[in-house]
Design an enzyme around this catalytic site. Structure first.
Site, PDB file in Angstrom:
ATOM      1  N   GLY A 126      -8.972 -17.732 -22.250  1.00  0.00           N
ATOM      2  CA  GLY A 126      -9.106 -17.190 -23.600  1.00  0.00           C
ATOM      3  C   GLY A 126      -8.056 -17.588 -24.607  1.00  0.00           C
ATOM      4  O   GLY A 126      -8.241 -17.359 -25.803  1.00  0.00           O
ATOM      5  N   TYR A 142     -20.484 -20.043 -34.817  1.00  0.00           N
ATOM      6  CA  TYR A 142     -19.336 -19.132 -34.970  1.00  0.00           C
ATOM      7  C   TYR A 142     -18.635 -19.298 -36.318  1.00  0.00           C
ATOM      8  O   TYR A 142     -17.505 -18.833 -36.463  1.00  0.00           O
ATOM      9  CB  TYR A 142     -18.290 -19.399 -33.880  1.00  0.00           C
ATOM     10  CG  TYR A 142     -18.796 -19.540 -32.470  1.00  0.00           C
ATOM     11  CD1 TYR A 142     -19.538 -18.526 -31.869  1.00  0.00           C
ATOM     12  CD2 TYR A 142     -18.488 -20.662 -31.712  1.00  0.00           C
ATOM     13  CE1 TYR A 142     -19.976 -18.656 -30.552  1.00  0.00           C
ATOM     14  CE2 TYR A 142     -18.919 -20.796 -30.398  1.00  0.00           C
ATOM     15  CZ  TYR A 142     -19.665 -19.788 -29.825  1.00  0.00           C
ATOM     16  OH  TYR A 142     -20.082 -19.920 -28.525  1.00  0.00           O
ATOM     17  N   CYS A 201     -32.654 -30.112 -40.311  1.00  0.00           N
ATOM     18  CA  CYS A 201     -33.364 -29.353 -41.344  1.00  0.00           C
ATOM     19  C   CYS A 201     -33.090 -27.869 -41.243  1.00  0.00           C
ATOM     20  O   CYS A 201     -33.991 -27.062 -40.974  1.00  0.00           O
ATOM     21  CB  CYS A 201     -34.848 -29.669 -41.244  1.00  0.00           C
ATOM     22  SG  CYS A 201     -35.108 -31.437 -41.410  1.00  0.00           S
ATOM     23  N   GLU A 202     -31.834 -27.507 -41.397  1.00  0.00           N
ATOM     24  CA  GLU A 202     -31.401 -26.107 -41.462  1.00  0.00           C
ATOM     25  C   GLU A 202     -30.145 -26.078 -42.304  1.00  0.00           C
ATOM     26  O   GLU A 202     -29.287 -26.952 -42.154  1.00  0.00           O
ATOM     27  CB  GLU A 202     -30.986 -25.591 -40.070  1.00  0.00           C
ATOM     28  CG  GLU A 202     -32.113 -25.341 -39.151  1.00  0.00           C
ATOM     29  CD  GLU A 202     -31.794 -24.233 -38.145  1.00  0.00           C
ATOM     30  OE1 GLU A 202     -30.914 -23.382 -38.403  1.00  0.00           O
ATOM     31  OE2 GLU A 202     -32.465 -24.236 -37.107  1.00  0.00           O
ATOM     32  N   GLU A 244      -7.965 -18.776 -15.819  1.00  0.00           N
ATOM     33  CA  GLU A 244      -9.200 -19.539 -16.061  1.00  0.00           C
ATOM     34  C   GLU A 244      -9.184 -20.151 -17.461  1.00  0.00           C
ATOM     35  O   GLU A 244     -10.026 -19.837 -18.295  1.00  0.00           O
ATOM     36  CB  GLU A 244     -10.418 -18.611 -15.928  1.00  0.00           C
ATOM     37  CG  GLU A 244     -10.520 -17.890 -14.594  1.00  0.00           C
ATOM     38  CD  GLU A 244     -11.551 -16.759 -14.612  1.00  0.00           C
ATOM     39  OE1 GLU A 244     -12.030 -16.370 -15.705  1.00  0.00           O
ATOM     40  OE2 GLU A 244     -11.861 -16.257 -13.527  1.00  0.00           O
ATOM     41  N   PRO A 245      -8.210 -21.032 -17.743  1.00  0.00           N
ATOM     42  CA  PRO A 245      -8.145 -21.584 -19.095  1.00  0.00           C
ATOM     43  C   PRO A 245      -9.233 -22.639 -19.312  1.00  0.00           C
ATOM     44  O   PRO A 245      -9.547 -23.411 -18.420  1.00  0.00           O
ATOM     45  CB  PRO A 245      -6.760 -22.242 -19.120  1.00  0.00           C
ATOM     46  CG  PRO A 245      -6.535 -22.668 -17.699  1.00  0.00           C
ATOM     47  CD  PRO A 245      -7.183 -21.604 -16.849  1.00  0.00           C
ATOM     48  N   GLY A 246      -9.790 -22.659 -20.499  1.00  0.00           N
ATOM     49  CA  GLY A 246     -10.777 -23.677 -20.855  1.00  0.00           C
ATOM     50  C   GLY A 246     -10.334 -24.399 -22.122  1.00  0.00           C
ATOM     51  O   GLY A 246      -9.759 -25.485 -22.091  1.00  0.00           O
ATOM     52  N   ARG A 247     -10.537 -23.725 -23.247  1.00  0.00           N
ATOM     53  CA  ARG A 247     -10.270 -24.323 -24.553  1.00  0.00           C
ATOM     54  C   ARG A 247      -8.854 -24.871 -24.703  1.00  0.00           C
ATOM     55  O   ARG A 247      -8.653 -25.939 -25.279  1.00  0.00           O
ATOM     56  CB  ARG A 247     -10.497 -23.240 -25.626  1.00  0.00           C
ATOM     57  CG  ARG A 247     -10.481 -23.732 -27.047  1.00  0.00           C
ATOM     58  CD  ARG A 247     -10.492 -22.536 -28.023  1.00  0.00           C
ATOM     59  NE  ARG A 247     -11.511 -21.568 -27.715  1.00  0.00           N
ATOM     60  CZ  ARG A 247     -12.737 -21.559 -28.241  1.00  0.00           C
ATOM     61  NH1 ARG A 247     -13.068 -22.464 -29.134  1.00  0.00           N
ATOM     62  NH2 ARG A 247     -13.610 -20.629 -27.902  1.00  0.00           N
TER      63      ARG A 247
HETATM   64  C1  LIG Z   1     -15.413 -18.669 -21.110  1.00  0.00           C
HETATM   65  C2  LIG Z   1     -14.603 -18.097 -20.003  1.00  0.00           C
HETATM   66  C3  LIG Z   1     -13.324 -18.582 -19.743  1.00  0.00           C
HETATM   67  C4  LIG Z   1     -12.647 -19.629 -20.585  1.00  0.00           C
HETATM   68  O1  LIG Z   1     -12.396 -19.215 -21.872  1.00  0.00           O
HETATM   69  P1  LIG Z   1     -11.485 -20.132 -22.836  1.00  0.00           P
HETATM   70  O2  LIG Z   1     -11.451 -19.385 -24.098  1.00  0.00           O
HETATM   71  O3  LIG Z   1     -12.175 -21.441 -22.975  1.00  0.00           O
HETATM   72  O4  LIG Z   1     -10.156 -20.264 -22.191  1.00  0.00           O
HETATM   73  C5  LIG Z   1     -12.641 -18.058 -18.660  1.00  0.00           C
HETATM   74  N1  LIG Z   1     -13.181 -17.107 -17.872  1.00  0.00           N
HETATM   75  C6  LIG Z   1     -14.419 -16.600 -18.097  1.00  0.00           C
HETATM   76  C7  LIG Z   1     -14.955 -15.564 -17.196  1.00  0.00           C
HETATM   77  C8  LIG Z   1     -15.164 -17.080 -19.172  1.00  0.00           C
HETATM   78  O5  LIG Z   1     -16.378 -16.573 -19.410  1.00  0.00           O
END
Ligand SMILES: *Cc1c(COP(=O)(O)O)cnc(C)c1O
Length: 419
Positions: A240, A318, A343-344, A275-278
């Protein structure tokens, strides 16, 4: 910090001119920087180095490209997956099954079975019902599924409503007040090994206070479970952490996040999971696009580019901001609207924004497009599925081919009774 820089007047990814990729592959095209991904992975890990035991599971949904996963596997990252498809990608990238966390509010029987068979390291259970079903599946296979219980801490992450996940009204996890009783009941099931708790309150988090609040609550719940004689050896604090999208925007750094976590969780005596993503992928990618034409507008000109909301959905979904810059900037700027061909009216990337001067045929990029970019792409308006490229120093390669509308059309058929 990323490796997309102007060199000799033109925007490069590491040592490769984006114009070269744009010309050879065609546009729109996502371009990722291997060095940037690696750097972000290391910075994040380093930020957590004061915690005794850490497991990092990259959130595959932010960027599931196989080559991206491979870079992170080489960095010792596991994966956080939310479907069988993502699980198979993580395995295909060489991540050990034991390093994979299976999250998601609606894991199907088929997915649970496949994941138990694969030997997935941790299931993040979203409900008691799911735990009971998983226990049955695992027991019938003569196996035990290692699990954490996802708890909804009822904390407002202060982010966009569509990516907030930790409020009581959100669908995720079990209610905080019922979590201890559910954990105890699930711990007694034969097919399960309950070893911890999980929490994830949202994405693009720009203030650490809500996370701290949630983690403190999770620590209290952990102690309550231990007092009941239950085992808690793993605490999954989710992902997150946000990234800056606008120039001058200031967000908590991984180091600040790590210090906050260490303060709250340093003495928990568990493996702390993330659980890093972004924060890993966001700034490691750009979307390269070509200006189709510049059309006169009522107040400002419309810069119509060949990327659209089907290629990069975040602005439409978003109201997200992505910086727009010319690949060969002249130094001059103009006030304009940047839109795609769909077309939106939601197919709008920028409204009345000061941008680099561009004209028809010029290449430009949307920055910070490495997370929730290509992964959300679709073929709306019968457009191609956008290709992806990875750069590594002076090398580059296509890591996902463009899927042409003709290929998609070929999978459709008209039944004989319409003839
Ligand atoms: C989407 C998600 C993440 C990653 O979120 P980021 O904002 O990309 O770090 C981690 N854990 C869970 C359960 C998610 O749904």
């Amino acid at each position: 910090m990323d490796h997309f820089e102007i060199r000799d007047g033109a925007l490069h990814a590491e040592q490769v001119a984006l114009a070269e990729i744009g010309c050879e592959v065609g546009t729109p095209v996502y371009v990722y920087s291997r060095a940037t991904l690696e750097r972000h992975a290391r910075v994040f890990r380093e930020a957590l180095s004061s915690l005794p035991k850490v497991h990092i599971a990259f959130a595959v949904k932010s960027n599931p490209n196989l080559a991206v996963l491979r870079v992170l596997a080489r960095e010792g990252y596991g994966a956080d997956v939310v479907s069988e498809g993502e699980m198979n990608r993580a395995l295909a990238a060489g991540m050990p099954a034991g390093d994979i966390v299976f999250s998601g509010v609606g894991k199907s029987k088929r997915e649970l079975t496949a994941a138990v068979r694969a030997g997935i390291g941790q299931f993040n259970l979203e409900s008691e019902e799911e735990g009971v079903e998983l226990a049955g599946i695992a027991a019938s296979l003569g196996l035990r599924a290692t699990c954490a219980l996802r708890v909804n801490p009822d904390v407002d992450a202060g982010t966009h409503a569509k990516i907030s996940t930790g409020k009581a009204e959100n669908k995720f996890g079990v209610p905080y007040d019922r979590a201890a009783a559910i954990y105890a009941r699930l711990s007694a099931l034969e097919g399960l090994e309950m070893h911890g708790l999980a929490v994830h309150i949202g994405s693009q988090i720009s203030d650490l206070e809500p996370s701290r609040k949630a983690f403190v609550k999770m620590g209290a719940l952990m102690r309550e479970l231990r007092e009941q004689g239950l085992t808690v050896s793993h605490m999954d604090l989710g992902g997150g952490l946000g990234v800056p999208y606008k120039p001058g925007e200031s967000l908590p750094t991984p180091a600040e996040y790590g210090a906050m976590v260490a303060e709250v969780a340093g003495d928990w005596g568990v493996t702390v999971m993330f659980e890093p993503g972004r924060v890993i992928t966001g700034n490691a990618g750009v979307l390269v696009t070509e200006v189709i034409r510049v059309k006169e507008g009522a107040s400002a000109p419309w810069v119509v580019v060949d990327a659209a909301m089907n290629d990069l959905a975040r602005p439409a979904m978003y109201d997200a901001w992505h910086d727009f810059s010319a690949v060969q900037p002249t130094g001059e700027t103009m006030l304009a609207n940047v839109v795609g061909p769909i077309c939106e009216s939601s197919d709008t990337f920028a409204k009345n924004r000061e941008i680099d001067v561009v004209k028809a045929g010029d290449l430009a990029v949307f920055r910070t497009a490495g997370a929730y970019g290509a992964t959300m792409a679709n073929t709306y308006n019968s457009r191609a599925l956008v290709p992806e490229v990875m750069v590594d120093g002076d090398k580059w390669a296509i890591v996902a081919e463009r899927i042409e509308p003709a290929t998609i059309l070929a999978a459709e058929q008209v039944p004989d009774w319409l003839d």
